[in-house]
Each structure stands twice: as structure tokens, then as C-alpha cells.
Write a protein that holds these residues in place. Structure first.
Motif, mmCIF file in Angstrom:
data_model
loop_
_atom_site.group_PDB
_atom_site.id
_atom_site.type_symbol
_atom_site.label_atom_id
_atom_site.label_comp_id
_atom_site.label_asym_id
_atom_site.label_seq_id
_atom_site.Cartn_x
_atom_site.Cartn_y
_atom_site.Cartn_z
ATOM 1 N N ASP A 52 45.812 34.678 37.146
ATOM 2 C CA ASP A 52 46.236 34.260 35.814
ATOM 3 C C ASP A 52 47.158 35.262 35.154
ATOM 4 O O ASP A 52 47.119 35.479 33.945
ATOM 5 N N GLY A 53 48.011 35.866 35.972
ATOM 6 C CA GLY A 53 49.091 36.667 35.421
ATOM 7 C C GLY A 53 48.798 38.154 35.497
ATOM 8 O O GLY A 53 47.655 38.579 35.715
ATOM 9 N N PRO A 54 49.837 38.958 35.310
ATOM 10 C CA PRO A 54 49.700 40.406 35.423
ATOM 11 C C PRO A 54 48.861 41.012 34.301
ATOM 12 O O PRO A 54 48.319 42.103 34.447
ATOM 13 N N ASP A 55 48.732 40.269 33.192
ATOM 14 C CA ASP A 55 47.971 40.804 32.051
ATOM 15 C C ASP A 55 46.532 40.343 32.085
ATOM 16 O O ASP A 55 45.849 40.348 31.062
ATOM 17 N N SER A 56 46.110 39.927 33.263
ATOM 18 C CA SER A 56 44.757 39.401 33.386
ATOM 19 C C SER A 56 43.721 40.396 32.889
ATOM 20 O O SER A 56 43.800 41.592 33.162
ATOM 21 N N GLN A 57 42.725 39.855 32.161
ATOM 22 C CA GLN A 57 41.668 40.706 31.625
ATOM 23 C C GLN A 57 40.552 40.911 32.635
ATOM 24 O O GLN A 57 39.599 41.634 32.390
ATOM 25 N N LYS A 58 40.688 40.259 33.778
ATOM 26 C CA LYS A 58 39.587 40.297 34.748
ATOM 27 C C LYS A 58 39.432 41.664 35.388
ATOM 28 O O LYS A 58 40.417 42.387 35.610
ATOM 29 N N ASP A 59 38.217 41.982 35.730
ATOM 30 C CA ASP A 59 37.910 43.220 36.428
ATOM 31 C C ASP A 59 38.377 43.087 37.872
ATOM 32 O O ASP A 59 37.823 42.323 38.653
#
Lengths: 116, 390
Positions: B146-153
Motif C-alpha cells: 500500500d505504498g512507500p508510506d505504509s504504516q505497516k511494521d
């Protein structure tokens, strides 16, 4: 894991299939390894003749519509269980020809030697 | 055991009352090799083409985890494996010559001592099957991008390389690579990824808005200008990926352009609208849908085959999301699922949801004959389940 060639870059060996009726069992108790099966002859017309023990079997040479590959499992016996073969296999040879022995074996009646 | 001699062979012939003159001079003395009883060898019956592939040096692969039925994969095809029993004994003999071979080589040995390498009462049979590709999407959906700014760990992610997929998916390499293309997967840092739908729509929206503001024709969208204008908003690889996914690439006078795919874009926007509720009033949906697509594009219900279903029996008519890729892969399970959703189907409605089940030369009609029962409803032929619905 891929079915790799045993011979590397060499051509695959061509083996022949012998199809017999019935079971193959060792004459004495113990393993089959090393024991003789019989003599395979061909008539001049190309009919295979197999002499096994006291029997003569006549057969025919069949070119297989669907050839076989002979797989050898690396490290252990392939278990044809419900899920199928798992593990690493090598294709050792191809079989395109079979000798089919379907006729009932003719018993060999041993010649009784004449008394001198 | 000592090897048989010519004298012994001749004695046996005499006892058997066979005339040596009627036989070829060479004899094979067959014995069991040291490994013969071990059961390490097995036979695999080859479908047309596989023998040639093996002789050409290509590999065949058996794929399947312990809980899956094994399949055999060539470079580009997948086969189910099944044990076939014969009532006969099959012995495999290396170095055994046929009459032709013996006649062709008059100098061949008089006695050929052949060792039987193994024997079996059964062999593996192959049957061409559909590659089992549903798992591919399932694996990649474990962690959509979901993109380079993903908040995922990033440490908790499950990602797959081509090699990983080859070992986990029961399909040939070509079938896997083709499917990756079909589902618009892309390689990010060596891993195959599927874009999260929201991110995909965000990227698409950037592009369609740019097309609109620049007044580019939908059939001639320049790659370079897109990368330049949007490069500050999103990674360049992603911009190019969305253009490749939703357009057809071509070169004109040395420059790269994309012809945007109207049907695919309209379909994606429909999905975006439909996923927000259980179902929609059909005419309201059609209005909003047309207004949501880029200028110059025309929406049509047939763009939504395999994505959405119209309920013509409700008043007013409604439409709801039903994605074929969410349905079971197995034929019987697929039909059970479809008949659970709707009791009676017309052929037109059900076709997009069973088309992918067709084997190589199978038709939708054949599938319906096998898995459904037909009847007439208000003068129209409909299909329902063969079994009672619980």
C-alpha cells in the motif's frame, strides 16, 4: 524439487519393459537380488520367447503409445500414498518398448533320460 | 549366482524343445539386480510431449505440500498424478535389446547378461489439469503493497520471491508467471506484490486526473510526462506499473505511450463503488458510475462480468459485488457456492462465474450438463443445483 537427469548432460538411457502375468517371487526365501529370472530369446520373426523355470512364454514386442519414465527416489522408498509421491526424484531412463507376455505359459516337460 | 554360460543356455533350449535355428543368435540372461526388490524405482506414464521434453533435457517437477495431491509440472503445463494398478508384473530392464536392434548389429554379443533394475504392479498416470493458481493470489494478498508510506511494521510481513512461489504453487513456471501478469502483480525489491486496492485506485486517480488536466487523448498518454508530473507524489515504478496495468504500451516516434483500457478502468471504478455496501439500487448505481469514470469513457454492464451480479427479480433491480476470484477453485465447490448465492441461474449470468473452470477443450455447456440441472422459468432456460439445498 525437480526431477533431474541422472546422467547430467548425457542422453537418457532407454530401457525395456517386460510385462508378465502373475507374481514374481524368490525361489528360496530371501530377497530376489541376484537370482535368475530366465532366458529371453527372439524368434527370427522377432517374437520374444521367455524361458522361466519350467515354462515357456511367448510374447510380442509393443511400441508404447505413452512411454514411461523410470523415477528413482533419492534417499528412500517412494510412498504412493493418497497424497502422492513427495520428495526428490531422478529420471533414470525412458521406456518406449515393452515385451508383453500374455499367453499362458507352456510347461516344459523334462525329457526322461533313457536307461542305459 | 554365477552367470549362465552358452552351454547352459543351449541345454535349456534343448529341454524346451526350441530349435536354435528358428531363433536369433543372441540371448538375454535375465537376473534381478541388487536393488531390484528395494522399491526405489517407480514408473511414470508420460503424456504426449513430455517424453520429448525429457529427451531435450528439460526437467519435470512434482509439486505439492503434504496436505495437497501431488501434481507434475512441465515447463508450461500441470498434470494431476494418480496411481494406476495393473494385474500384471512390470519389470524394467536396462540394456535389453529389441529384435530390430539385434538385427541391426550382427556383431552383438551372443549372451547378454541383463539385470532387472526393478519391478512394479502399478505406475503413475498423468492427467492434464488446470493449474492451481488460487493459492497464488491468496499468498500475495497476505501482504498487499500500500505504498512507500505504509504504516505497516515491515518486519511482520510475508513476502514471496519467484522461487518461493515455484515451490508453493501447484502449477508450471509459465502458468505462474502468466498468472502474475494477469493479476497485475509487480516485483518490489525482489518480491512479488499485489497492490492494495485503495492504493491502486489512488495511483489510477493520479493518472486519470493528469490525463484530464492535460487534455491528452485516452489513446495517447505519454509515459515520460506522467513520470515527470507524478514522480513527486508516488514512486516512478508505481506510476509506470499502473500505466502498464491499465493501458496498452506502444512506441511512436521513439517515445513510449499508453492506450488506456476503457473497460478495465470502468470496471475498477465500479468495484470501488460497489465494495462500500452490500447492494445498490441498479439505476442509481449506473448513474453514479458513469459520472465517476474519466471524461470520454462509457460504462456498460458487460464490463462487470465476473465482478458484479444484477438481481433482476428484485423491485427495484439491484446490483452487488460478486468476484469470481473469491469463489472456490474446485468445480463442485464452485457450483455449490453459486447455487447457495442464487437458486436458479441463466446461462448468461452464470457463464462469467464458471468460465475459468473449463478444461482444455471443455465448454461451459458441458460443465452445466455435469454439475447442474436445467428447467424452464417464465419461458427462459435456467440452471439449478443437482442436489437439494440445505
Amino acid at each position: 524439487p525437480p526431477l533431474s537427469h541422472s546422467g547430467g548432460t548425457g542422453a537418457l538411457a532407454q530401457w525395456v519393459l517386460l510385462e508378465l502375468q502373475g507374481e514374481v517371487e524368490p525361489r528360496q526365501s530371501g530377497s530376489l537380488a541376484g537370482s535368475l529370472l530366465g532366458d529371453l530369446h527372439y524368434t527370427r520373426e522377432g517374437i520374444p520367447v521367455l524361458i522361466v523355470g519350467h515354462h515357456i512364454l511367448y510374447g510380442k514386442v509393443v511400441q508404447l503409445e505413452k512411454p514411461f519414465a523410470v523415477l528413482v527416489k533419492q534417499g528412500g522408498v517412494p510412498q504412493p500414498g493418497p497424497a502422492g509421491p513427495h520428495g526428490h526424484y531422478t529420471v533414470t531412463a525412458l521406456i518406449k518398448t515393452k515385451l508383453l507376455f500374455k499367453t499362458r505359459p507352456k510347461p516344459i516337460i523334462t525329457h526322461v533320460p533313457k536307461k542305459v | 549366482a554365477a552367470m549362465r554360460s552358452r552351454a547352459e543356455v543351449d541345454a535349456t533350449l534343448q529341454t524346451a524343445k526350441l530349435k536354435p535355428a528358428e531363433l536369433l543368435p543372441a540371448v538375454h540372461c535375465l537376473s534381478f539386480g541388487p536393488q531390484a526388490g528395494g522399491g526405489e524405482c517407480c514408473l511414470l506414464q508420460l503424456e504426449p510431449g513430455l517424453c520429448a521434453e525429457l529427451e531435450a533435457g528439460h526437467s519435470l517437477v512434482i509439486r505439492g505440500e503434504k496436505d495437497e495431491h501431488a501434481v507434475l509440472c512441465s515447463k508450461d503445463k500441470t498434470y494431476d498424478m494418480k496411481i494406476a494398478d495393473t494385474s500384471n508384473m512390470l519389470l524394467f530392464v536396462p540394456g535389453c535389446k529389441t529384435p530390430e536392434e539385434l538385427n541391426a548389429d550382427p556383431a552383438s554379443c551372443n549372451i547378454i547378461h541383463s539385470q532387472i533394475a526393478g519391478f512394479s504392479k502399478n505406475y503413475w498416470e498423468l492427467r492434464r489439469c488446470r493449474p492451481k493458481l488460487k493459492k497464488l493470489r491468496k499468498l500475495l494478498m497476505e501482504d498487499p503493497y500500500d505504498g512507500p508510506d505504509s504504516q505497516k511494521d515491515q518486519t511482520l510481513t510475508s513476502k514471496y520471491t519467484t522461487e518461493d512461489l515455484l515451490s508453493l504453487i501447484q502449477a508450471s513456471e509459465e502458468e505462474i508467471l502468466h498468472q502474475l501478469q494477469v493479476i497485475d502483480a509487480c516485483k518490489i525489491q525482489g518480491y512479488w506484490r499485489i497492490l492494495h486496492f485503495d492504493y491502486e485506485m489512488k495511483l489510477l486517480n493520479h493518472v486519470t486526473q493528469l490525463i484530464d488536466s492535460e487534455s491528452w487523448p485516452l489513446s495517447k498518454v505519454p509515459l515520460c510526462a506522467c513520470l515527470e508530473e507524478l514522480g513527486s507524489l508516488e514512486p516512478r515504478e508505481m506510476i509506470e506499473h499502473i500505466l502498464v496495468s491499465y493501458g496498452r504500451k506502444y512506441v511512436d516516434a521513439g517515445e513510449v505511450f499508453f492506450e488506456m483500457r476503457e473497460d478495465k478502468i470502468c470496471r475498477a471504478i465500479a468495484q470501488m463503488l460497489l465494495q462500500n455496501a452490500v447492494k445498490f439500487n441498479l439505476s442509481e448505481f449506473e448513474e453514479v458510475w458513469q459520472q465517476s469514470v474519466p471524461e470520454g469513457m462509457t460504462t456498460r454492464l458487460d464490463q462487470l462480468q465476473g465482478l458484479a451480479l444484477v438481481d433482476k427479480s428484485s423491485r427495484p433491480e439491484t446490483i452487488f459485488l460478486l468476484k469470481v476470484e473469491d469463489l472456490p477453485e474446485d468445480n463442485q465447490e464452485r457450483f455449490n457456492s453459486l447455487f447457495g448465492i442464487r437458486e436458479k441461474w441463466t446461462e448468461v449470468d452464470i457463464t462469467p462465474y464458471i468460465q475459468d473452470l473449463c478444461a482444455e477443450k471443455q465448454t461451459v455447456g458441458a460443465l452445466l450438463t455435469k454439475y447442474a440441472r436445467s428447467s424452464m422459468l417464465n419461458g427462459v432456460k435456467v440452471y439449478n443445483s443437482r442436489r437439494p439445498i440445505s
